[in-house]
Design an enzyme around this catalytic site. Structure first.
Site, PDB file in Angstrom:
ATOM      1  CB  CYS A 258      -1.227   1.190   4.214  1.00 53.40           C
ATOM      2  SG  CYS A 258      -1.475   0.655   5.909  1.00 53.40           S
ATOM      3  CB  CYS A 381     -10.915   2.595  -1.872  1.00 60.06           C
ATOM      4  SG  CYS A 381     -10.159   0.987  -1.710  1.00 60.06           S
TER       5      CYS A 381
HETATM    6  C1  LIG Z   1      -5.282   0.436   0.054  1.00 61.56           C
HETATM    7  S1  LIG Z   1      -3.730  -0.285  -0.213  1.00 61.56           S
HETATM    8  C2  LIG Z   1      -2.688   1.124  -0.333  1.00 61.56           C
HETATM    9  C3  LIG Z   1      -2.703   1.804  -1.675  1.00 61.56           C
HETATM   10  C4  LIG Z   1      -1.615   2.862  -1.768  1.00 61.56           C
HETATM   11  N1  LIG Z   1      -1.713   3.828  -0.680  1.00 61.56           N
HETATM   12  C5  LIG Z   1      -1.646   3.614  -3.106  1.00 61.56           C
HETATM   13  O1  LIG Z   1      -2.286   4.690  -3.179  1.00 61.56           O
HETATM   14  O2  LIG Z   1      -1.030   3.161  -4.058  1.00 61.56           O
HETATM   15  C6  LIG Z   1      -3.332  -0.859   1.390  1.00 61.56           C
HETATM   16  C7  LIG Z   1      -1.942  -1.469   1.494  1.00 61.56           C
HETATM   17  O3  LIG Z   1      -1.652  -1.638   2.881  1.00 61.56           O
HETATM   18  C8  LIG Z   1      -0.888  -2.790   3.056  1.00 61.56           C
HETATM   19  N2  LIG Z   1      -0.985  -3.152   4.482  1.00 61.56           N
HETATM   20  C9  LIG Z   1      -1.962  -3.843   5.111  1.00 61.56           C
HETATM   21  N3  LIG Z   1      -1.712  -3.937   6.419  1.00 61.56           N
HETATM   22  C10 LIG Z   1      -0.546  -3.280   6.641  1.00 61.56           C
HETATM   23  C11 LIG Z   1       0.244  -3.037   7.795  1.00 61.56           C
HETATM   24  N4  LIG Z   1      -0.143  -3.489   8.995  1.00 61.56           N
HETATM   25  N5  LIG Z   1       1.386  -2.341   7.660  1.00 61.56           N
HETATM   26  C12 LIG Z   1       1.786  -1.863   6.459  1.00 61.56           C
HETATM   27  N6  LIG Z   1       1.078  -2.087   5.320  1.00 61.56           N
HETATM   28  C13 LIG Z   1      -0.072  -2.775   5.410  1.00 61.56           C
HETATM   29  C14 LIG Z   1      -1.515  -3.758   2.075  1.00 61.56           C
HETATM   30  O4  LIG Z   1      -0.627  -4.829   1.777  1.00 61.56           O
HETATM   31  C15 LIG Z   1      -1.790  -2.861   0.886  1.00 61.56           C
HETATM   32  O5  LIG Z   1      -0.713  -2.859  -0.013  1.00 61.56           O
END
Ligand SMILES: C[S@@+](CC[C@H](N)C(=O)[O-])C[C@H]1O[C@@H](n2cnc3c(N)ncnc32)[C@H](O)[C@@H]1O
Length: 443
Positions: A258, A381
């Site tokens: 993600c 977070c």
């Molecule tokens: C907490 S943020 C990640 C922050 C990132 N790891 C960083 O440190 O910059 C979570 C991300 O997961 C994505 N996301 C949510 N569900 C997902 C899925 N099923 N598969 C892939 N990405 C997903 C969201 O769109 C979001 O951008």
């Protein structure tokens, strides 16, 4: 730059508050303000969101009926900014005068201008009594929704008050030094040469004494540093420290499941200075995935960026197990309310259960992709246990091939001082995070 009159800034702040109350995110609401006025309006807006519980409680004592949304937002904006004379950004009298001016100058609030004037003048006259009346209301005292306060109290009986107080502080600006391009000591010196004092935090972080626009940071455009909270800087070292590929010399196969906007993807790549690494970065949201490309391009790093759903591996997984997976799962973001003070007012309690289900699905789908002896780092977070320790307890109960390695668990937000939340890692002020490092047993 010419400062707009205060009444205009108050109008724009109230418009943003009304939009947030109607369900718009703070990022979108402040983005709607014209760029020249945005920083000032956002600073006022953040302060209003941090004291909104108090302002709404005061307004209930001042007005028998709730005014229409925009006049109410203007009234609450003034109360949130003026209630604490010691921290008010302007003299309370000035704020009141300018709020009434703001009401008169907008056709959408003009009819309520004398009502707003009467409420605010009474507030100035009876301030101490009115504040005392609100003192026993938890939402006014802590400036979080009631369900949030109760959940936090239940989840962290010893620390809930400290966490709520930290949530209402301004977060520091913390940088992660790109150790592929420079060293922490050299970059700290470069900052000092520009009169930007900092102190080292985490492994390669520097916490600035005062926040600065990134354009003013030395070497930012050239990728010498990134902005990243100190607790978030633990992800890459936790996942990679001591991990070896099965075949000596082969690149480590790592999945960041993600990934957008790519902060942790970049840190994983920055850390791999002595051994090769092959990182795949997945992101389900195509628009957000472009931010991973931008992040990597600025830092001079390379990963395989894929727009895909991590919870359905069939279309994107080549069948080769990963040495390590980072699952930085979507969550309530309840650990980063210092930086996003709108989050607490936008979330509903039912969001926690829905997000916990999504997190459980992601964990279940990704675990089979880890090789025996490999690792999965689960993080959110969030400060809520349903998205943290309870999630991992349930996972371990159902997956006997998983072993919990020493992990920080719940890191609660810390404001105003150095915290030794994790052995050997001085984190400084940091956001709330949860980390659990899982290892797949060798059969
Ligand atoms: C907490 S943020 C990640 C922050 C990132 N790891 C960083 O440190 O910059 C979570 C991300 O997961 C994505 N996301 C949510 N569900 C997902 C899925 N099923 N598969 C892939 N990405 C997903 C969201 O769109 C979001 O951008």
């Amino acid at each position: 730059m010419l400062q707009p009159p205060l009444w205009r800034q108050l109008q724009l702040t109230a418009t943003a508050l009304a939009a947030i109350r109607a369900g718009t995110s703070g990022a979108v609401a402040f983005e709607a303000v014209e760029p020249a006025l945005r920083p000032g309006v956002q600073a006022l807006g953040f302060q209003v969101l941090r004291w909104l519980g108090r302002a709404e409680a005061l307004r209930r004592h001042l007005a028998k009926r709730t005014p229409p949304p925009l006049p109410d937002a203007l009234l609450c904006t003034a109360l949130a900014l003026a209630w604490d004379a010691d921290h008010a950004p302007y003299e309370p009298f000035t704020l009141v005068d300018q709020t009434v001016e703001a009401a008169k100058r907008n056709p959408a609030t003009r009819a309520q201008a004398s009502f707003i004037n009467a409420c605010l003048r009474r507030f100035l006259r009876e301030r101490d009594e009115l504040i005392a009346l609100t003192e026993r209301e938890p939402v006014a005292q802590w400036n979080h929704p009631r369900w949030w306060i109760e959940r936090l109290r239940h989840d962290h009986p010893r620390d809930w008050q400290r966490v709520l107080a930290a949530d209402n502080q301004q977060a520091p600006m913390t940088l992660r030094v790109n150790t592929r391009k420079t060293t922490v000591a050299d970059y700290r010196q470069a900052l000092a040469a520009l009169h930007l004092p900092s102190r080292p935090v985490a492994l390669s972080g520097l916490q600035l004494e005062r926040a600065r626009p990134v354009q003013q940071l030395p070497g930012f455009a050239e990728g010498e540093c990134s902005v990243q909270d100190a607790a978030a800087q633990l992800a890459a070292p936790l996942l990679l420290d001591g991990l070896q590929p099965v075949t000596p010399g082969a690149p480590l196969r790592v999945l960041d499941a993600c990934a957008a906007p790519g902060g942790k993807t970049a840190h994983l790549l920055e850390m791999a200075t002595t051994s090769p690494i092959d990182v795949s970065a997945l992101e389900v949201d195509a628009t957000r995935s472009r931010r991973i490309d931008e992040t990597l391009a600025r830092l001079g790093l390379q990963a395989k960026v894929l727009v895909a759903d991590a919870s359905r591996p069939a279309p994107w997984w080549d069948g080769q197990p990963f040495d390590a997976i980072l699952l930085d799962a979507p969550c309530t973001a309840s650990g980063i309310v210092r930086r996003h003070p709108d989050v607490r007012w936008l979330r509903r309690e039912s969001d926690i259960g829905q997000l916990a289900l999504q997190q459980a699905m992601l964990l279940a789908s990704l675990w089979p992709l880890v090789r025996p002896g490999g690792r999965l780092l689960y993080c959110t977070c969030s400060v809520f246990r349903e998205e943290g320790s309870h999630q991992i307890d349930a996972f371990l109960a159902h997956n006997t091939d998983a072993l919990l390695r020493p992990s920080p668990g719940h890191l609660l937000p810390q404001s105003g001082g150095i915290a030794r939340s994790v052995p050997d890692n001085v984190l400084g002020d940091h956001d709330g995070f949860f980390y659990a490092l899982l290892e797949k047993r060798l059969r």
